[in-house]
Scaffold this motif. Structure first.
Motif, PDB file in Angstrom:
ATOM      1  N   MET A 105       0.858  -1.198   0.000  1.00  0.00           N
ATOM      2  CA  MET A 105       0.000   0.000   0.000  1.00  0.00           C
ATOM      3  C   MET A 105       0.886   1.236   0.000  1.00  0.00           C
ATOM      4  N   THR A 106       0.614   2.112  -0.935  1.00  0.00           N
ATOM      5  CA  THR A 106       1.459   3.304  -1.046  1.00  0.00           C
ATOM      6  C   THR A 106       0.991   4.387  -0.092  1.00  0.00           C
ATOM      7  N   LEU A 107       1.899   5.321   0.161  1.00  0.00           N
ATOM      8  CA  LEU A 107       1.568   6.428   1.059  1.00  0.00           C
ATOM      9  C   LEU A 107       0.719   7.482   0.368  1.00  0.00           C
ATOM     10  N   ILE A 108       0.772   7.518  -0.985  1.00  0.00           N
ATOM     11  CA  ILE A 108       0.102   8.610  -1.697  1.00  0.00           C
ATOM     12  C   ILE A 108      -1.409   8.575  -1.479  1.00  0.00           C
ATOM     13  N   GLY A 109      -1.990   7.368  -1.437  1.00  0.00           N
ATOM     14  CA  GLY A 109      -3.436   7.257  -1.352  1.00  0.00           C
ATOM     15  C   GLY A 109      -4.040   8.002  -0.183  1.00  0.00           C
ATOM     16  N   PRO A 110      -3.638   7.687   1.060  1.00  0.00           N
ATOM     17  CA  PRO A 110      -4.201   8.435   2.188  1.00  0.00           C
ATOM     18  C   PRO A 110      -3.885   9.930   2.140  1.00  0.00           C
ATOM     19  N   LEU A 111      -2.696  10.276   1.635  1.00  0.00           N
ATOM     20  CA  LEU A 111      -2.359  11.715   1.601  1.00  0.00           C
ATOM     21  C   LEU A 111      -3.237  12.467   0.610  1.00  0.00           C
ATOM     22  N   VAL A 112      -3.488  11.843  -0.563  1.00  0.00           N
ATOM     23  CA  VAL A 112      -4.349  12.513  -1.547  1.00  0.00           C
ATOM     24  C   VAL A 112      -5.779  12.596  -1.032  1.00  0.00           C
ATOM     25  N   VAL A 143      -9.338  -2.145  -1.528  1.00  0.00           N
ATOM     26  CA  VAL A 143     -10.276  -1.774  -0.467  1.00  0.00           C
ATOM     27  C   VAL A 143     -10.126  -0.289  -0.128  1.00  0.00           C
ATOM     28  N   PHE A 144      -8.869   0.172  -0.095  1.00  0.00           N
ATOM     29  CA  PHE A 144      -8.672   1.582   0.234  1.00  0.00           C
ATOM     30  C   PHE A 144      -9.270   2.485  -0.831  1.00  0.00           C
ATOM     31  N   ILE A 145      -9.128   2.105  -2.114  1.00  0.00           N
ATOM     32  CA  ILE A 145      -9.681   2.960  -3.176  1.00  0.00           C
ATOM     33  C   ILE A 145     -11.199   3.023  -3.061  1.00  0.00           C
ATOM     34  N   ILE A 171       2.516  16.423  -3.115  1.00  0.00           N
ATOM     35  CA  ILE A 171       2.522  15.097  -2.468  1.00  0.00           C
ATOM     36  C   ILE A 171       3.178  14.075  -3.377  1.00  0.00           C
ATOM     37  N   VAL A 172       2.819  14.100  -4.676  1.00  0.00           N
ATOM     38  CA  VAL A 172       3.389  13.109  -5.593  1.00  0.00           C
ATOM     39  C   VAL A 172       4.888  13.326  -5.750  1.00  0.00           C
ATOM     40  N   ARG A 173       5.319  14.589  -5.802  1.00  0.00           N
ATOM     41  CA  ARG A 173       6.754  14.839  -5.945  1.00  0.00           C
ATOM     42  C   ARG A 173       7.518  14.440  -4.683  1.00  0.00           C
ATOM     43  N   ALA A 174       6.920  14.647  -3.518  1.00  0.00           N
ATOM     44  CA  ALA A 174       7.656  14.415  -2.282  1.00  0.00           C
ATOM     45  C   ALA A 174       7.590  12.954  -1.830  1.00  0.00           C
ATOM     46  N   PHE A 175       6.411  12.346  -1.934  1.00  0.00           N
ATOM     47  CA  PHE A 175       6.231  11.011  -1.363  1.00  0.00           C
ATOM     48  C   PHE A 175       5.836   9.989  -2.411  1.00  0.00           C
ATOM     49  N   GLY A 176       6.122  10.249  -3.669  1.00  0.00           N
ATOM     50  CA  GLY A 176       5.653   9.357  -4.723  1.00  0.00           C
ATOM     51  C   GLY A 176       6.238   7.963  -4.631  1.00  0.00           C
TER      52      GLY A 176
END
Lengths: 103, 201
Positions: free
Chosen positions: A1-8, B7-9, B109-114
């Motif tokens: 699970m990536t970190l981007i999902g919860p942050l977005v 599930v998260f999506i 966010i994508v640039r920093a934690f991608g």
């Protein structure tokens, strides 16, 4: 699970709450939008806690999330009391009407 | 993409949709109920991030207490229904500002934690014992400060919401109620059209 999902997701909820604060006229709806923004911050705290989790007793992110929840609950209590007071005095909770302290 | 991602999506889509409905709904009670759906989705996100206790507190405090508090607030203030009465004039500006902020935040966010992944494929469950140790050893002083703040908020809310001590009761309540009744009759005159437009949606 990536970190981007919860942050977005947190960023999206924050921006939706920001829109609600700016676009709504009803004071109770503005308080609801503020709650959305506070919850977005909570998602960030828990997500970063999970990222740096090392296994030993270091749950600082979740502790801060709990503190934010407590502060939000107190904010709702005082905010609704102010809104009730405003409704009793002016028979309206329209924020555009509440310009008594505008200079 | 693991099953956790799927599930998260799903949870994120439900949460985001309910949040949008919260700030755009014309019916105030519907807005409060959509807020309940949003908060439940955020609690599910906490569960997916392996924060069991925070998820439980989220359900108890937000779903149990704050949503009901908002419903009481809407009921006691007899708020009108309809977009032109709920949204202010700067609605387009608010939309532009929040969309721009969201774009900037997503790029950052994508640039920093991608490239960051959570360390374990299986989320490590944080035990409630660790959380209790952290609160009552490292963060015990902020914990006490928070308790004092809750007490102050309680006293402040009671002071603000009660009637003034010098008032005799009937006279202080007649004026706002009569004004409110005038407002509500005006609302009743144009209520059917708005109800019709709201019902189609």
């Amino acid at each position: 699970m990536t970190l981007i999902g919860p942050l977005v997701l947190a960023a999206f909820l924050f921006c939706v709450g920001l829109y609600g604060v700016m676009a709504r006229r009803n004071a109770v709806l503005v308080l609801i939008s503020v709650e959305l923004m506070l919850n977005a911050v909570n998602i960030n705290l828990v997500a970063f806690q999970n990222l740096v989790w090392t296994g030993d007793a270091d749950a600082t992110g979740q502790v801060f999330a709990l503190f934010v929840i407590v502060v939000a609950a107190a904010e709702v209590g005082v905010g609704l009391a102010i809104v009730f007071n405003m409704f009793r005095n002016r028979a309206s909770i329209n924020i555009d009407d509440a310009d008594l302290m505008r200079w | 993409m693991t099953s956790l991602d799927i599930v998260f999506i799903l949870v994120a889509v439900v949460t985001g949709g309910a949040a949008v409905m919260t700030v755009t709904s014309r019916n105030l009670v519907h807005a409060a109920l959509f807020l309940g759906v949003t908060l439940a989705g955020i609690g599910a996100t906490f569960l997916l991030l392996a924060a069991d206790f925070v998820a439980m507190v989220q359900v108890v405090v937000y779903l149990g207490a704050i949503t009901v508090l908002f419903l009481f607030g809407l009921m006691l203030t007899r708020a009108p229904i309809g977009r032109e009465t709920l949204d202010s004039r700067n609605r387009p500006m608010a939309m532009v500002v929040s969309a721009a902020l969201f774009g900037i935040l997503v790029v950052l966010i994508v640039r920093a934690f991608g490239s960051n992944q959570f360390p374990a494929t299986e989320p490590i469950s944080s035990s409630v014992a660790d959380l209790g140790m952290a609160i009552f050893s490292t963060w015990v002083f902020p914990f006490e400060v928070v308790s004092m703040m809750l007490l102050a908020a309680l006293v402040g809310a009671v002071l603000l919401a009660r009637r003034q001590s010098g008032d005799s009761g009937t006279e202080t309540r007649v004026t706002p109620i009569r004004e409110a009744l005038d407002d509500s009759t005006e609302e009743l005159d144009r209520a059917p059209a708005e109800l019709g437009s709201g019902g189609e949606r």
